[in-house]
Design an enzyme around this catalytic site. Structure first.
Site, PDB file in Angstrom:
ATOM      1  N   LYS A 115     147.441  34.252 -21.645  1.00 36.76           N
ATOM      2  CA  LYS A 115     146.028  33.914 -21.463  1.00 36.76           C
ATOM      3  C   LYS A 115     145.834  32.393 -21.474  1.00 36.76           C
ATOM      4  O   LYS A 115     145.065  31.846 -20.691  1.00 36.76           O
ATOM      5  CB  LYS A 115     145.177  34.567 -22.571  1.00 36.76           C
ATOM      6  CG  LYS A 115     145.018  36.079 -22.386  1.00 36.76           C
ATOM      7  CD  LYS A 115     143.730  36.418 -21.670  1.00 36.76           C
ATOM      8  CE  LYS A 115     143.745  37.719 -20.889  1.00 36.76           C
ATOM      9  NZ  LYS A 115     143.864  38.932 -21.681  1.00 36.76           N
ATOM     10  N   LYS A 195     151.103  43.205 -13.488  1.00 37.17           N
ATOM     11  CA  LYS A 195     150.316  44.407 -13.757  1.00 37.17           C
ATOM     12  C   LYS A 195     148.962  44.309 -13.046  1.00 37.17           C
ATOM     13  O   LYS A 195     148.468  43.197 -12.796  1.00 37.17           O
ATOM     14  CB  LYS A 195     150.130  44.622 -15.260  1.00 37.17           C
ATOM     15  CG  LYS A 195     149.165  43.676 -15.928  1.00 37.17           C
ATOM     16  CD  LYS A 195     148.821  44.119 -17.355  1.00 37.17           C
ATOM     17  CE  LYS A 195     147.816  43.166 -17.971  1.00 37.17           C
ATOM     18  NZ  LYS A 195     147.369  43.467 -19.304  1.00 37.17           N
ATOM     19  N   LYS A 198     142.177  42.448 -13.755  1.00 34.95           N
ATOM     20  CA  LYS A 198     141.020  41.786 -13.141  1.00 34.95           C
ATOM     21  C   LYS A 198     141.342  40.353 -12.742  1.00 34.95           C
ATOM     22  O   LYS A 198     140.677  39.775 -11.898  1.00 34.95           O
ATOM     23  CB  LYS A 198     139.853  41.768 -14.136  1.00 34.95           C
ATOM     24  CG  LYS A 198     139.341  43.135 -14.469  1.00 34.95           C
ATOM     25  CD  LYS A 198     138.687  43.173 -15.848  1.00 34.95           C
ATOM     26  CE  LYS A 198     138.854  44.532 -16.475  1.00 34.95           C
ATOM     27  NZ  LYS A 198     138.632  44.593 -17.899  1.00 34.95           N
TER      28      LYS A 198
HETATM   29  P1  TYM Z   1     141.899  46.491 -22.094  1.00 30.30           P
HETATM   30  O1  TYM Z   1     140.431  46.627 -22.099  1.00 30.30           O
HETATM   31  O2  TYM Z   1     142.502  45.280 -21.484  1.00 30.30           O
HETATM   32  O3  TYM Z   1     142.532  47.729 -21.355  1.00 30.30           O
HETATM   33  C1  TYM Z   1     142.116  49.043 -21.675  1.00 30.30           C
HETATM   34  C2  TYM Z   1     143.311  49.982 -21.600  1.00 30.30           C
HETATM   35  O4  TYM Z   1     143.846  49.972 -20.264  1.00 30.30           O
HETATM   36  C3  TYM Z   1     145.259  49.767 -20.323  1.00 30.30           C
HETATM   37  N1  TYM Z   1     145.691  49.023 -19.109  1.00 30.30           N
HETATM   38  C4  TYM Z   1     146.690  49.432 -18.307  1.00 30.30           C
HETATM   39  N2  TYM Z   1     147.496  50.514 -18.329  1.00 30.30           N
HETATM   40  C5  TYM Z   1     148.411  50.649 -17.324  1.00 30.30           C
HETATM   41  N3  TYM Z   1     148.533  49.750 -16.294  1.00 30.30           N
HETATM   42  C6  TYM Z   1     147.739  48.649 -16.232  1.00 30.30           C
HETATM   43  N4  TYM Z   1     147.835  47.802 -15.205  1.00 30.30           N
HETATM   44  C7  TYM Z   1     146.760  48.445 -17.261  1.00 30.30           C
HETATM   45  N5  TYM Z   1     145.824  47.483 -17.503  1.00 30.30           N
HETATM   46  C8  TYM Z   1     145.178  47.858 -18.644  1.00 30.30           C
HETATM   47  C9  TYM Z   1     145.461  48.938 -21.590  1.00 30.30           C
HETATM   48  O5  TYM Z   1     146.787  49.058 -22.056  1.00 30.30           O
HETATM   49  C10 TYM Z   1     144.450  49.550 -22.519  1.00 30.30           C
HETATM   50  O6  TYM Z   1     144.972  50.693 -23.177  1.00 30.30           O
HETATM   51  N6  TYM Z   1     143.433  45.138 -26.615  1.00 30.30           N
HETATM   52  C11 TYM Z   1     142.921  46.271 -25.873  1.00 30.30           C
HETATM   53  C12 TYM Z   1     141.604  46.810 -26.426  1.00 30.30           C
HETATM   54  C13 TYM Z   1     141.663  47.187 -27.860  1.00 30.30           C
HETATM   55  C14 TYM Z   1     142.323  48.297 -28.441  1.00 30.30           C
HETATM   56  C15 TYM Z   1     142.070  48.218 -29.837  1.00 30.30           C
HETATM   57  C16 TYM Z   1     143.075  49.332 -27.915  1.00 30.30           C
HETATM   58  C17 TYM Z   1     141.055  46.495 -28.876  1.00 30.30           C
HETATM   59  N7  TYM Z   1     141.291  47.119 -30.057  1.00 30.30           N
HETATM   60  C18 TYM Z   1     142.570  49.174 -30.717  1.00 30.30           C
HETATM   61  C19 TYM Z   1     143.591  50.275 -28.807  1.00 30.30           C
HETATM   62  C20 TYM Z   1     143.329  50.196 -30.184  1.00 30.30           C
HETATM   63  C21 TYM Z   1     142.693  45.791 -24.452  1.00 30.30           C
HETATM   64  O7  TYM Z   1     142.627  44.650 -24.182  1.00 30.30           O
HETATM   65  O8  TYM Z   1     142.475  46.745 -23.575  1.00 30.30           O
END
Ligand code: TYM
Length: 327
Positions: A115, A195, A198
């Site tokens: 990031k 991956k 956005k």
């Molecule tokens: P976030 O909002 O970036 O993504 C949400 C979920 O989507 C999955 N994901 C993917 N899976 C497969 N291929 C991809 N290209 C891809 N892009 C995103 C992410 O792995 C995620 O499961 N840190 C987390 C949010 C969070 C969280 C938590 C999750 C905050 N606290 C506690 C679990 C437990 C995040 O940024 O997700």
């Protein structure tokens, strides 16, 4: 007997894409079908503030994501749904966990480094992101955390936090287990080495994309050399990614799709994939258009969920305060 707890969250930083759906949300829906599991799914709004954003857009992004969750089939009758910042206890749990994680471990997290390289400010919020995520998980004493592969390092840190806290202050947390769809990391359509996210909008398929946009993006997806439609992630990573998306969306094995397209050109295959996506996503978009109209109802569902979630997190915080020697 207490049911095993599942916790997972989505960060409201713009629109949901196919990676979010296939990597995480589809798993939520599977978990919620199991009556022997207690599910907690939330909007990680504090996490969304760790990167550059426009404050005047955040509220709408949160509402959109709530409507997305419900339209995709996450069911408030079967899972507790809430907004992270509504549960003040989580930030307190996060503070206490900060004392059992080293600063070096945070500085070495891949996502923090990526990031910052992408131009996000190296704020304390971004650095502490994984501790807040550990708190999201441990405040509910979760056993399982369904997420995409990209979150593996964060889940590992939550596991370390649980072990370190237990070791220092006595058995308190189960060590949570990350649940990943095996090998499923949806890649960007214009660069299969990255991956889907956005931050690469051209290669990102959003759940809200119109049929025209979906078709255009799929048609212009990069493909590999050769003409055969075969799943070979080593040598044909771009095609393997498209086949994975096709299989996940149509709920059909990759082998069957390969067979159907034995004699197809890439162009014909891509058009068939676009048809599947358009079909599924139009239904979702229609449901969402209805659901988002009643904002009062959205608020009600999430505030009822917050009440339930808060009571549990408060119990954990109380126990942590006692164990750490606080009043
Ligand atoms: P976030 O909002 O970036 O993504 C949400 C979920 O989507 C999955 N994901 C993917 N899976 C497969 N291929 C991809 N290209 C891809 N892009 C995103 C992410 O792995 C995620 O499961 N840190 C987390 C949010 C969070 C969280 C938590 C999750 C905050 N606290 C506690 C679990 C437990 C995040 O940024 O997700």
């Amino acid at each position: 007997m207490k049911k095993p707890i599942v916790v997972s969250g989505l960060k409201p930083t713009g629109k949901l894409h196919l990676g979010n759906y296939l990597g995480a949300i589809k798993q939520y829906i599977d978990f919620q079908k199991d009556p022997k599991i207690d599910n907690f799914f939330f909007i990680a709004d504090y996490h969304a503030l760790t990167q550059k954003y426009n404050a005047s857009e955040k509220y709408d992004e949160i509402i959109e994501m709530i409507a997305d969750m419900l339209s995709l089939g996450i069911d408030p009758e079967k899972a507790t749904l809430y907004i992270q910042s509504d549960i003040l206890e989580i930030a307190n749990v996060s503070w206490l966990l900060g004392n059992v994680i080293s600063a070096g471990q945070l500085q070495n997290m891949i996502e923090f480094r990526e990031k910052v390289e992408q131009g996000q400010p190296a704020s304390c919020g971004l650095l502490n992101y994984p501790i807040l995520m550990a708190a999201d998980i441990l405040a509910f004493k979760a056993s399982f955390v369904p997420v995409g592969e990209d979150q593996r390092q964060h889940v590992e840190l939550a596991r370390d936090a649980a072990r370190n806290f237990n070791k220092r202050f006595g058995e308190t947390f189960p060590v949570p287990q990350g649940i990943y769809v095996k090998g499923l990391r949806i890649k960007s359509l214009d660069d299969p080495s990255k991956k889907m996210s956005k931050s690469l909008p051209k290669g990102c398929l959003y759940l809200s994309d119109t049929p025209e946009t979906l078709r255009k993006k799929v048609r212009s997806a990069v493909t590999d050399s050769g003409t055969e439609i075969v799943y070979d992630p080593e040598n044909k990573p771009a095609l393997a990614n498209l086949l994975t998306i096709y299989s996940e969306f149509s709920n059909r094995p990759i082998k069957d799709i390969e067979k159907d397209h034995k004699n197809s050109s890439y162009a014909v295959f891509k058009d068939a994939l676009a048809d599947v996506l358009i079909d599924e996503l139009s239904d979702f978009q229609e449901r969402k258009a209805g659901i988002i109209k009643d904002k009062e109802n959205l608020r009600k569902i999430f505030s009822e969920g917050s009440d339930k979630a808060r009571a549990i997190a408060a119990g954990t915080l109380k126990e942590m305060k006692q164990k750490t020697g606080l009043f």
